[in-house]
Motif scaffolding. Structure first.
Motif, mmCIF file in Angstrom:
data_model
loop_
_atom_site.group_PDB
_atom_site.id
_atom_site.type_symbol
_atom_site.label_atom_id
_atom_site.label_comp_id
_atom_site.label_asym_id
_atom_site.label_seq_id
_atom_site.Cartn_x
_atom_site.Cartn_y
_atom_site.Cartn_z
ATOM 1 N N ASP A 17 0.975 -1.161 -0.119
ATOM 2 C CA ASP A 17 0.110 0.078 -0.062
ATOM 3 C C ASP A 17 0.570 1.101 -0.096
ATOM 4 O OD1 ASP A 17 -2.215 -1.470 0.106
ATOM 5 O OD2 ASP A 17 -2.245 -1.634 2.441
ATOM 6 N N PHE A 18 1.891 1.260 0.872
ATOM 7 C CA PHE A 18 2.964 2.423 0.828
ATOM 8 C C PHE A 18 3.367 2.529 -0.483
ATOM 9 C CE2 PHE A 18 2.186 1.618 5.359
ATOM 10 C CZ PHE A 18 2.148 2.891 5.978
ATOM 11 N N ARG A 19 4.014 1.465 -1.244
ATOM 12 C CA ARG A 19 4.562 1.580 -2.496
ATOM 13 C C ARG A 19 3.704 2.176 -3.649
ATOM 14 N NH1 ARG A 19 5.362 -3.379 -5.131
ATOM 15 N NH2 ARG A 19 6.830 -2.061 -6.353
ATOM 16 N N LEU A 20 2.409 1.873 -3.388
ATOM 17 C CA LEU A 20 1.592 2.380 -4.296
ATOM 18 C C LEU A 20 1.266 3.785 -4.084
ATOM 19 C CD1 LEU A 20 -1.563 0.915 -5.504
ATOM 20 C CD2 LEU A 20 -1.841 2.845 -4.613
ATOM 21 N N ILE A 21 1.114 4.147 -2.899
ATOM 22 C CA ILE A 21 0.993 5.824 -2.728
ATOM 23 C C ILE A 21 2.304 6.639 -2.975
ATOM 24 C CG2 ILE A 21 0.699 7.558 -0.848
ATOM 25 C CD1 ILE A 21 -1.641 5.685 -1.761
ATOM 26 N N LYS A 22 3.430 5.888 -2.845
ATOM 27 C CA LYS A 22 4.575 6.691 -3.217
ATOM 28 C C LYS A 22 4.570 6.678 -4.799
ATOM 29 C CE LYS A 22 9.837 6.523 -2.946
ATOM 30 N NZ LYS A 22 9.835 6.602 -4.433
ATOM 31 N N ALA A 23 4.251 5.482 -5.571
ATOM 32 C CA ALA A 23 4.348 5.627 -6.929
ATOM 33 C C ALA A 23 3.460 6.896 -7.366
ATOM 34 C CB ALA A 23 4.145 4.118 -7.391
ATOM 35 N N ILE A 24 2.372 6.859 -6.679
ATOM 36 C CA ILE A 24 1.336 7.864 -7.410
ATOM 37 C C ILE A 24 1.888 9.235 -7.231
ATOM 38 C CG2 ILE A 24 -0.975 8.977 -7.075
ATOM 39 C CD1 ILE A 24 -1.813 5.680 -6.354
ATOM 40 N N ALA A 25 2.279 9.430 -5.853
ATOM 41 C CA ALA A 25 3.043 10.637 -5.557
ATOM 42 C C ALA A 25 4.231 11.329 -6.509
ATOM 43 C CB ALA A 25 3.383 10.758 -4.191
ATOM 44 N N ALA A 33 1.990 5.408 -12.601
ATOM 45 C CA ALA A 33 2.116 4.766 -11.460
ATOM 46 C C ALA A 33 1.961 3.394 -11.680
ATOM 47 C CB ALA A 33 1.307 5.385 -10.359
ATOM 48 N N ALA A 34 1.157 2.901 -12.382
ATOM 49 C CA ALA A 34 0.770 1.467 -12.725
ATOM 50 C C ALA A 34 1.919 0.993 -13.544
ATOM 51 C CB ALA A 34 -0.566 1.290 -13.839
ATOM 52 N N THR A 35 2.443 1.614 -14.460
ATOM 53 C CA THR A 35 3.699 1.150 -15.127
ATOM 54 C C THR A 35 4.653 0.823 -14.121
ATOM 55 O OG1 THR A 35 3.117 2.390 -17.045
ATOM 56 C CG2 THR A 35 5.590 1.737 -16.824
ATOM 57 N N VAL A 36 4.990 1.654 -13.302
ATOM 58 C CA VAL A 36 6.146 1.568 -12.259
ATOM 59 C C VAL A 36 5.838 0.419 -11.320
ATOM 60 C CG1 VAL A 36 7.089 2.573 -10.295
ATOM 61 C CG2 VAL A 36 6.633 4.053 -12.122
ATOM 62 N N LEU A 37 4.662 0.129 -11.060
ATOM 63 C CA LEU A 37 4.373 -1.011 -10.172
ATOM 64 C C LEU A 37 3.945 -2.423 -10.902
ATOM 65 C CD1 LEU A 37 2.000 1.011 -7.881
ATOM 66 C CD2 LEU A 37 4.251 0.061 -7.338
ATOM 67 N N GLY A 38 3.870 -2.186 -12.186
ATOM 68 C CA GLY A 38 3.626 -3.378 -13.027
ATOM 69 C C GLY A 38 2.344 -4.001 -12.838
ATOM 70 N N LEU A 39 1.497 -2.996 -12.669
ATOM 71 C CA LEU A 39 -0.017 -3.158 -12.637
ATOM 72 C C LEU A 39 -0.976 -2.478 -13.541
ATOM 73 C CD1 LEU A 39 -0.095 -2.520 -8.717
ATOM 74 C CD2 LEU A 39 0.094 -4.775 -9.764
ATOM 75 N N ASN A 40 -2.107 -2.801 -13.787
ATOM 76 C CA ASN A 40 -2.904 -1.981 -14.723
ATOM 77 C C ASN A 40 -3.809 -0.811 -13.925
ATOM 78 O OD1 ASN A 40 -5.464 -2.890 -13.700
ATOM 79 N ND2 ASN A 40 -5.138 -4.952 -14.729
ATOM 80 N N HIS A 41 -4.017 -0.092 -14.883
ATOM 81 C CA HIS A 41 -4.679 1.400 -14.507
ATOM 82 C C HIS A 41 -5.709 1.108 -13.383
ATOM 83 C CE1 HIS A 41 -7.582 4.793 -14.782
ATOM 84 N NE2 HIS A 41 -6.282 5.493 -14.787
ATOM 85 N N SER A 42 -6.531 0.141 -13.905
ATOM 86 C CA SER A 42 -7.742 -0.083 -13.011
ATOM 87 C C SER A 42 -7.390 -0.762 -11.518
ATOM 88 C CB SER A 42 -8.766 -0.868 -13.647
ATOM 89 O OG SER A 42 -8.224 -2.240 -13.999
ATOM 90 N N THR A 43 -6.396 -1.453 -11.462
ATOM 91 C CA THR A 43 -6.172 -1.896 -10.273
ATOM 92 C C THR A 43 -5.408 -0.905 -9.394
ATOM 93 O OG1 THR A 43 -5.642 -4.154 -11.252
ATOM 94 C CG2 THR A 43 -4.400 -3.669 -9.304
ATOM 95 N N VAL A 44 -4.657 -0.111 -9.897
ATOM 96 C CA VAL A 44 -4.295 1.192 -8.934
ATOM 97 C C VAL A 44 -5.282 2.192 -8.759
ATOM 98 C CG1 VAL A 44 -2.679 3.073 -9.280
ATOM 99 C CG2 VAL A 44 -2.023 0.852 -10.080
ATOM 100 N N PHE A 45 -6.125 2.168 -9.350
ATOM 101 C CA PHE A 45 -7.276 3.340 -8.998
ATOM 102 C C PHE A 45 -8.232 2.635 -7.867
ATOM 103 C CE2 PHE A 45 -11.853 4.385 -9.779
ATOM 104 C CZ PHE A 45 -11.641 5.796 -9.714
ATOM 105 N N ARG A 46 -8.558 1.215 -8.082
ATOM 106 C CA ARG A 46 -9.199 0.699 -7.186
ATOM 107 C C ARG A 46 -8.484 0.353 -5.783
ATOM 108 N NH1 ARG A 46 -9.377 -3.918 -9.566
ATOM 109 N NH2 ARG A 46 -8.114 -5.208 -8.023
ATOM 110 N N ARG A 47 -7.312 -0.141 -5.757
ATOM 111 C CA ARG A 47 -6.738 0.147 -4.525
ATOM 112 C C ARG A 47 -6.329 1.392 -4.018
ATOM 113 N NH1 ARG A 47 -1.144 -3.221 -5.174
ATOM 114 N NH2 ARG A 47 -0.931 -2.404 -3.056
ATOM 115 N N LEU A 48 -6.072 2.416 -4.700
ATOM 116 C CA LEU A 48 -6.294 3.789 -3.985
ATOM 117 C C LEU A 48 -7.137 3.876 -3.239
ATOM 118 C CD1 LEU A 48 -5.090 6.637 -3.451
ATOM 119 C CD2 LEU A 48 -5.653 7.043 -5.691
ATOM 120 N N GLY A 49 -8.568 3.887 -3.851
ATOM 121 C CA GLY A 49 -9.824 3.962 -3.231
ATOM 122 C C GLY A 49 -10.109 3.119 -2.018
#
Length: 315
Positions: A17-25, A33-49
């Motif tokens: 969760d911290f890695r995700l927030i840092k990638a978005i910041a 951020a999704a590219t940095v984390l190796g995820l897709n855009h929708s997954t990042v959006f859902r996890r942030l929510g």
């Protein structure tokens, strides 16, 4: 939300969760951020929510310019950076304590050094150390050895970063070269007699190099007929007859089609360094590699430092 609920949800936060927030910041955009984390855009959006809902706090304001961290988002990002640095430092210390020189070694250098100097040296090293694998990263920019972007850097510089340790292997000499077909009786020519010739130079992004600054100061702009953004292209252009130019001696002196027009200028030289992070200098892999490369480069010093007399024909 009451204090008990906040305490409960806070315990559900994971390092991811911290890695995700840092990638978005860092990127200010969910797709990046999704590219940095190796995820897709929708997954990042859902996890942030999900994270914001669990905390009961907004971590980002959505602006036209991108995602901007709130104070809570800033605090979470700062903590993530601190943890990431601690994890990286721990990994470096472990790497420095390895017992057997084996595994992957990441080495950064530039294309010129790799192609014209280092590839045979790397081949010899791998022949003697079959349990080590080399991952070569090319680029002129400095990689962050503190974050293990690379384990060893081989760089031409007179100002190595103070955060790194290593050794100076040689001093790279530069000299003025022309095509031997155009200068069949080359000798130590007065450079003032050559200003009217066509000249070759590195591009304006290389104005930090002394040879480039010298040309800009002494050669009329219309006489610099060819610029190239890599040192690799300098010798090729001189050999093709486009013009004359300053080239590192270790490149030009191995080409029979080129001849020196003047002795190497000490003012244009630059140190060649082998560098690593202090935590890695006692790693068997790193120590073995740096010792081997330093020995080979020492043997090649006459070539690197331009230690040869000017003659009509050089090969």
């Amino acid at each position: 939300m009451n204090t008990t609920a906040k305490t409960t949800t806070a315990k559900t936060l994971a390092w991811d969760d911290f890695r995700l927030i840092k990638a978005i910041a860092d990127t200010r955009a969910l797709p990046a951020a999704a590219t940095v984390l190796g995820l897709n855009h929708s997954t990042v959006f859902r996890r942030l929510g999900q994270i914001e809902e669990a905390l009961g706090l907004k971590l980002f304001e959505r602006h036209r310019s991108g995602y901007v961290a709130t104070p809570a988002g800033d605090e979470m990002t700062t903590l993530a950076e601190r943890v990431d640095e601690d994890i990286t430092a721990f990994a470096r210390r472990l790497a420095g304590q390895e017992i057997k020189p084996a595994g992957e070694l990441r080495v950064t250098t530039n294309d010129t050094l790799l192609v014209d100097l280092l590839t045979p040296v790397f081949a010899a090293f791998l022949g003697q150390c079959p349990d080590i694998r080399l991952d070569i990263l090319l680029g002129n920019q400095s990689l962050n050895l503190s974050k293990r972007d690379a384990d060893v850097a081989i760089r031409a510089t007179d100002n190595p970063p103070e955060t790194l340790v290593g050794r100076r292997a040689a001093r790279i000499a530069w000299a003025l070269y022309g095509r031997i077909a155009d200068f069949p009786e080359a000798a130590d020519i007065a450079i003032e007699s050559l200003w009217a010739h066509n000249w070759i130079s590195l591009g304006d992004q290389f104005t930090g190099l002394k040879a480039v600054r010298y040309l800009n100061q002494h050669v009329a702009p219309e006489r610099i007929v060819y610029k190239v953004n890599t040192v690799l292209g300098l010798a090729e252009a001189v050999e093709a007859g486009i013009g004359i130019g300053f080239v590192p001696c270790f490149i030009a002196d191995t080409r029979p089609g080129l001849t020196r027009l003047a002795a190497p200028d000490p003012g244009f030289a630059a140190d060649l360094w082998l560098l690593t992070h202090p935590d890695l200098r006692h790693s068997p892999r790193v120590r073995l590699f740096m010792d081997f490369i330093a020995g080979e480069l020492s043997r090649m010093k006459p070539l690197i430092e331009g230690d040869k007399a000017i003659s009509p024909r050089q090969g």
